[in-house]
Design an enzyme around this catalytic site. Sequence first.
Site, PDB file in Angstrom:
ATOM      1  N   SER A 180       0.868  -2.165   1.284  1.00  0.00           N
ATOM      2  CA  SER A 180      -0.096  -1.254   0.663  1.00  0.00           C
ATOM      3  C   SER A 180       0.440   0.169   0.733  1.00  0.00           C
ATOM      4  O   SER A 180       1.118   0.541   1.703  1.00  0.00           O
ATOM      5  CB  SER A 180      -1.442  -1.325   1.381  1.00  0.00           C
ATOM      6  OG  SER A 180      -2.283  -0.262   0.996  1.00  0.00           O
ATOM      7  N   SER A 181       0.110   0.970  -0.270  1.00  0.00           N
ATOM      8  CA  SER A 181       0.567   2.359  -0.268  1.00  0.00           C
ATOM      9  C   SER A 181      -0.081   3.185   0.834  1.00  0.00           C
ATOM     10  O   SER A 181       0.356   4.314   1.097  1.00  0.00           O
ATOM     11  CB  SER A 181       0.291   3.016  -1.623  1.00  0.00           C
ATOM     12  OG  SER A 181      -1.091   2.996  -1.928  1.00  0.00           O
ATOM     13  N   CYS A 182      -1.091   2.627   1.519  1.00  0.00           N
ATOM     14  CA  CYS A 182      -1.732   3.368   2.610  1.00  0.00           C
ATOM     15  C   CYS A 182      -0.829   3.478   3.837  1.00  0.00           C
ATOM     16  O   CYS A 182      -1.177   4.162   4.803  1.00  0.00           O
ATOM     17  CB  CYS A 182      -3.055   2.727   2.992  1.00  0.00           C
ATOM     18  SG  CYS A 182      -2.897   1.183   3.917  1.00  0.00           S
ATOM     19  N   TYR A 203      -5.409  -0.579   9.142  1.00  0.00           N
ATOM     20  CA  TYR A 203      -4.812  -1.400   8.080  1.00  0.00           C
ATOM     21  C   TYR A 203      -3.365  -0.977   7.841  1.00  0.00           C
ATOM     22  O   TYR A 203      -2.474  -1.815   7.665  1.00  0.00           O
ATOM     23  CB  TYR A 203      -5.632  -1.250   6.808  1.00  0.00           C
ATOM     24  CG  TYR A 203      -5.231  -2.154   5.674  1.00  0.00           C
ATOM     25  CD1 TYR A 203      -5.471  -3.523   5.729  1.00  0.00           C
ATOM     26  CD2 TYR A 203      -4.618  -1.642   4.538  1.00  0.00           C
ATOM     27  CE1 TYR A 203      -5.107  -4.354   4.682  1.00  0.00           C
ATOM     28  CE2 TYR A 203      -4.251  -2.464   3.483  1.00  0.00           C
ATOM     29  CZ  TYR A 203      -4.497  -3.817   3.564  1.00  0.00           C
ATOM     30  OH  TYR A 203      -4.144  -4.638   2.526  1.00  0.00           O
ATOM     31  N   LYS A 236       0.132  -3.293   8.134  1.00  0.00           N
ATOM     32  CA  LYS A 236       1.050  -3.485   7.021  1.00  0.00           C
ATOM     33  C   LYS A 236       2.461  -2.974   7.346  1.00  0.00           C
ATOM     34  O   LYS A 236       3.461  -3.576   6.932  1.00  0.00           O
ATOM     35  CB  LYS A 236       0.506  -2.782   5.777  1.00  0.00           C
ATOM     36  CG  LYS A 236      -0.693  -3.491   5.171  1.00  0.00           C
ATOM     37  CD  LYS A 236      -0.341  -4.904   4.738  1.00  0.00           C
ATOM     38  CE  LYS A 236      -1.482  -5.624   4.084  1.00  0.00           C
ATOM     39  NZ  LYS A 236      -1.130  -6.999   3.673  1.00  0.00           N
ATOM     40  N   HIS A 277     -13.400  -1.397  -3.254  1.00  0.00           N
ATOM     41  CA  HIS A 277     -12.595  -0.193  -3.429  1.00  0.00           C
ATOM     42  C   HIS A 277     -13.225   0.681  -4.512  1.00  0.00           C
ATOM     43  O   HIS A 277     -14.248   0.341  -5.091  1.00  0.00           O
ATOM     44  CB  HIS A 277     -11.159  -0.569  -3.790  1.00  0.00           C
ATOM     45  CG  HIS A 277     -10.405  -1.191  -2.654  1.00  0.00           C
ATOM     46  ND1 HIS A 277     -10.335  -2.553  -2.472  1.00  0.00           N
ATOM     47  CD2 HIS A 277      -9.701  -0.644  -1.632  1.00  0.00           C
ATOM     48  CE1 HIS A 277      -9.605  -2.819  -1.398  1.00  0.00           C
ATOM     49  NE2 HIS A 277      -9.217  -1.671  -0.866  1.00  0.00           N
TER      50      HIS A 277
END
Length: 309
Positions: free
Chosen positions: A108-110, A137, A141, A180
Amino acid sequence: MERRAKIYVAGHTGMVGAAIVRRLRAEGCENLLLATRAELDLTDQRAVRDFVMAERPRYIVDSAARVGGIKANMSHPAEFLHENLQIQNNLIWSAKDAGVETFLFLGSSCIYPRACPQPMREEYLMEGKPEPTNEAYAYAKIAGMKLCEYIHTQYGMNFISCMPTNIYGEGDSFDPETSHVIPALLRRIHQAKGAGSPYVTIWGTGSSRREFLHVDDLADAVVWLLRSYKDKQFLNVGTGEDISIRELAEHIRSLVGYEGRLLFDPAQPDGMPRKLLDVTRLHKAGWHHRIGFDEGLKRTYGWYLNNLF
């Protein structure tokens, strides 16, 4: 990637996993391994290992995860870290022991730091602390991506990762507790129109910017990666374009046909100020997205209208 090769898609009942299955079937892939949560608990180490060792798929795509928006991440950080670590560790290590030819981990880009330079390049990973509202999160990841990288280096196995931007599309979750931003705004603005409400209140200032990729484009990228990618370096997967939350809300208001006001609540968190991926490496490697944002949003709203709960 041979059409008869055995491919296990973990998390196939979710939006992303379902899109990957559709894409593989469209490619003529005939030997897909699919297991629901009731059939295989991915947090159960022994069950996962037994399944992978017995089936010995040639490819595994890990799209399984506990996911949610800002509210869900802030309310249950312990579960987000614990469950995601369990799921990915069980799948990755079992795949390594079973000699899986290609394992693709979806991140994920987070994972990028809150204060990350924009657009975010792959080498910016871990050059700062992640956004607090999705910290748990993000750490999970990062761990999964790094484990794949280390297996690739130490064992010479094609364990690869991609880091998608914000995904939306048909099959998304419209649950108010976990959704989201796109499904949340679509649902709330649609309901406000139906109820004749004069306004809709939206978390934050509306100034934060987000990049969005349609789920069918991500599925296309996954198939491309399974066929073409052999590098331990994870790849960003996105469009290279972003939009502010205020602009997004106005766009959705127009699509839904809502004439009320949009009120932004600055007392609530914005999340990361901006999340725009640098997709230079992906483009140079040969993959580009195809679905424009207007088309993707219309398709998503159409799916919601046909699947109202």
